[in-house]
Scaffold this motif. Structure first.
Motif, mmCIF file in Angstrom:
data_model
loop_
_atom_site.group_PDB
_atom_site.id
_atom_site.type_symbol
_atom_site.label_atom_id
_atom_site.label_comp_id
_atom_site.label_asym_id
_atom_site.label_seq_id
_atom_site.Cartn_x
_atom_site.Cartn_y
_atom_site.Cartn_z
ATOM 1 N N LYS B 31 3.831 -3.775 6.861
ATOM 2 C CA LYS B 31 5.146 -4.327 6.747
ATOM 3 C C LYS B 31 6.234 -3.437 7.327
ATOM 4 C CE LYS B 31 5.041 -8.004 3.953
ATOM 5 N NZ LYS B 31 5.191 -9.169 4.665
ATOM 6 N N SER B 37 11.785 -1.487 8.772
ATOM 7 C CA SER B 37 12.551 -0.725 7.765
ATOM 8 C C SER B 37 11.632 -0.487 6.578
ATOM 9 C CB SER B 37 13.474 -1.630 7.377
ATOM 10 O OG SER B 37 14.128 -1.461 6.066
ATOM 11 N N SER B 39 12.950 0.260 3.443
ATOM 12 C CA SER B 39 13.238 -0.185 2.306
ATOM 13 C C SER B 39 13.018 -1.731 2.153
ATOM 14 C CB SER B 39 14.790 -0.117 2.203
ATOM 15 O OG SER B 39 15.748 -1.062 2.989
ATOM 16 N N ALA B 40 13.062 -2.512 3.276
ATOM 17 C CA ALA B 40 12.729 -3.757 3.523
ATOM 18 C C ALA B 40 11.211 -4.149 3.324
ATOM 19 C CB ALA B 40 13.158 -4.433 4.691
ATOM 20 N N ALA B 42 9.388 -2.160 1.482
ATOM 21 C CA ALA B 42 8.961 -1.795 -0.018
ATOM 22 C C ALA B 42 9.440 -3.172 -0.796
ATOM 23 C CB ALA B 42 9.683 -0.746 -0.452
ATOM 24 N N THR B 43 10.442 -3.794 -0.431
ATOM 25 C CA THR B 43 10.966 -4.893 -1.317
ATOM 26 C C THR B 43 10.163 -5.951 -0.985
ATOM 27 O OG1 THR B 43 13.207 -4.037 -1.218
ATOM 28 C CG2 THR B 43 12.819 -6.265 -1.508
ATOM 29 N N ALA B 44 9.818 -6.038 0.167
ATOM 30 C CA ALA B 44 8.783 -7.311 0.327
ATOM 31 C C ALA B 44 7.337 -7.170 -0.345
ATOM 32 C CB ALA B 44 8.429 -7.351 1.950
ATOM 33 N N GLY B 46 7.289 -5.815 -3.078
ATOM 34 C CA GLY B 46 7.562 -5.803 -4.739
ATOM 35 C C GLY B 46 7.221 -4.179 -5.158
ATOM 36 N N SER B 48 8.897 -0.194 -5.271
ATOM 37 C CA SER B 48 10.011 0.569 -5.286
ATOM 38 C C SER B 48 10.269 1.359 -4.072
ATOM 39 C CB SER B 48 10.202 1.401 -6.579
ATOM 40 O OG SER B 48 9.315 2.519 -6.428
ATOM 41 N N TYR B 49 11.386 1.432 -3.519
ATOM 42 C CA TYR B 49 11.561 2.192 -2.304
ATOM 43 C C TYR B 49 11.302 3.599 -2.740
ATOM 44 C CZ TYR B 49 13.962 5.022 1.326
ATOM 45 O OH TYR B 49 14.261 5.942 2.260
ATOM 46 N N ARG B 50 11.756 4.223 -3.713
ATOM 47 C CA ARG B 50 11.282 5.564 -4.281
ATOM 48 C C ARG B 50 9.896 5.841 -3.990
ATOM 49 N NH1 ARG B 50 10.863 9.526 -4.389
ATOM 50 N NH2 ARG B 50 11.907 11.441 -5.590
#
Lengths: 113, 113
Positions: B31, B37, B39-40, B42-44, B46, B48-50
């Motif tokens: 991804k 990215s 953060s993108a 991680a979001t994709a 599901g 957490s960015y952390r």
DNA sequence: CTCCGTTATGCGTCAAAGTGCATATCGAAA
DNA sequence: TTTCGATATGCACTTTGACGCATAACGGAG
């Protein structure tokens, strides 16, 4: 020269209601068969009796028929043993696991440098 | 007729310092490569960015060299991309995983009734 | 030099796996 | 019928993977 990296894995068998057998559960079954006691088997594996008992319950519920028979009371306080289905399940898993170990070492060999 | 039971498993690659790659980590790398990215990515997934950030840190530390390059600031706020080693690692894992899936379905076929 | 979105990182929290403790129940044998 | 060691089961606790929130730092573009 072999790679410093190796391939690892875990294997388990699922039925319609969830996991039936995995590495830890099969070890437990084998110890029960060897020792004739659930508490002795759990202790031998460094596992709490509480949890071992839960695993036995889950295995019996998620298989076609019970894999383990537990008897409370009587000479020696009680007894635990595998059913015929239990012994067959162990044999099946062990066969699969042997081939899996083979697979893992083959794959480790293939890893680049 | 096929058995109601199936063989499942998980696969990962370990180095001297611990796990380098597993299923979730490889998905994250792919991804990142696709989106540029963290953060993108991680979001994709599901995730957490952390946690994704921690995984990236672990992967970079436990491989020979970094698999991911992260840059804060600049146009778009920042950027994430795979190194050449990162792309190679993904390809290696995917190849191993394909053979593993093959192995699992073969073993499922072999299970008794 | 200000803006903006991403990377960087600490801290509290939450759920699941597994432990440990306490207590009840069982049943053959003495 | 008493005894004894194993099974039966609830409850509180610890550990670990992962989340969510908060807040700082970064650096190209305008």
């Amino acid at each position: 020269m072999a790679s410093q990296f190796t391939v690892h894995g875990r294997l388990w068998i699922e039925g319609p209601d969830g996991t039936v057998l995995g590495h830890g559960r099969v070890e437990l079954l084998e110890k029960i068969d060897a020792l004739g006691s659930l508490s002795a088997a759990a202790t031998a594996l460094g596992m709490s009796y509480r949890y071992a008992w839960k695993l036995v319950k889950l295995m019996n519920e998620h298989s076609d028929g019970p894999l383990i028979t537990l008897n409370a009371g009587g000479r020696g306080g009680g007894h635990a043993s595998l059913t015929e289905a239990g012994r067959e399940a162990v044999a099946t898993y062990r066969q699969t696991d042997r081939e899996f170990e083979q697979f893992l070492s083959e794959q480790s060999e293939k890893l680049p440098g």
